[in-house]
Design a protein around this motif. Structure first.
Motif: not given
Length: 205
Positions: A22, A25-26, A160, A166, A170
């Motif tokens: 996570e 991805s950010t 998740r 989560m 981010r």
């Protein structure tokens, strides 16, 4: 811009990996390249204090620590991820980062560091503190989030479902991207902070 993420869990795609993914991805969305290295399944022995690295510039045990050292030197930041074992970090990842930080002679100043912790229930804060100490002794700014950088769950799916955790990941990714970019701009315009010659006081009378 590149950030290296270390998965210190034995499980390649478990809770720690889910949290790190996570963050990664950010970071990617913010224009920062990422690489996740899985070290938690490796047979990594601890530092034996031989100081051979002071002569050779690398650890005497030629394993994934030396492989990672080159990536760490080239990176603008590093995220260390660990599961909680008995209210502390996985012993494998501690052996890994102890040797990685001690054996590398390059200047780590202003590389951004962040700790990410996964736990079923307790021990997250102690593990978070344990990892952050490696950054703060090395002149590395520490990336923070809206809460301590931890997720809760016993499986990747449960992690998740930890919506707050989560979101924390981010936010950490966005904050880390901002820090990495800001430091790059500052270095280009002002240079790095001045360094004094190192003074070591051992309190010998």
């Amino acid at each position: 811009m590149k950030v290296l993420l270390i998965n210190g869990s034995p499980n390649a795609r478990g809770c720690t990996y889910t949290a790190l993914s996570e963050v990664a991805s950010t970071l990617e969305k913010e224009g920062v390249e990422t690489e996740i290295l899985h070290v938690g399944q490796k047979d990594i022995r601890g530092c034996i204090g031989c100081r051979k690295c002071r002569q050779t510039g690398k650890c005497v045990f030629d394993d994934i620590v030396n492989e990672t050292a080159r990536k760490f030197e080239a990176a603008d930041g590093i995220v260390i991820g660990s599961p909680v074992y008995f209210a502390s970090a996985n012993s494998t990842v501690i052996s890994f980062i102890t040797r990685l930080f001690y054996s590398t002679q390059f200047d780590k100043s202003m590389k951004v560091g962040a700790a990410v912790v996964s736990c079923r229930r307790g021990g997250a804060s102690a593990t978070f503190d344990e990892i952050n100490k490696f950054f703060t002794i090395s002149g590395m700014p520490v990336a923070s989030s809206q809460y301590w950088n931890s997720v809760h769950g016993n499986t990747a799916e449960e992690v998740r479902q930890d919506l707050e955790g989560m979101q924390v990941m981010r936010t950490l990714g966005r904050n880390m991207a901002f820090l990495v970019k800001s430091i790059a701009l500052g270095r280009a315009q002002y240079g790095l902070p001045e360094k004094e010659p190192r003074v070591a006081t051992n309190f010998i009378r």
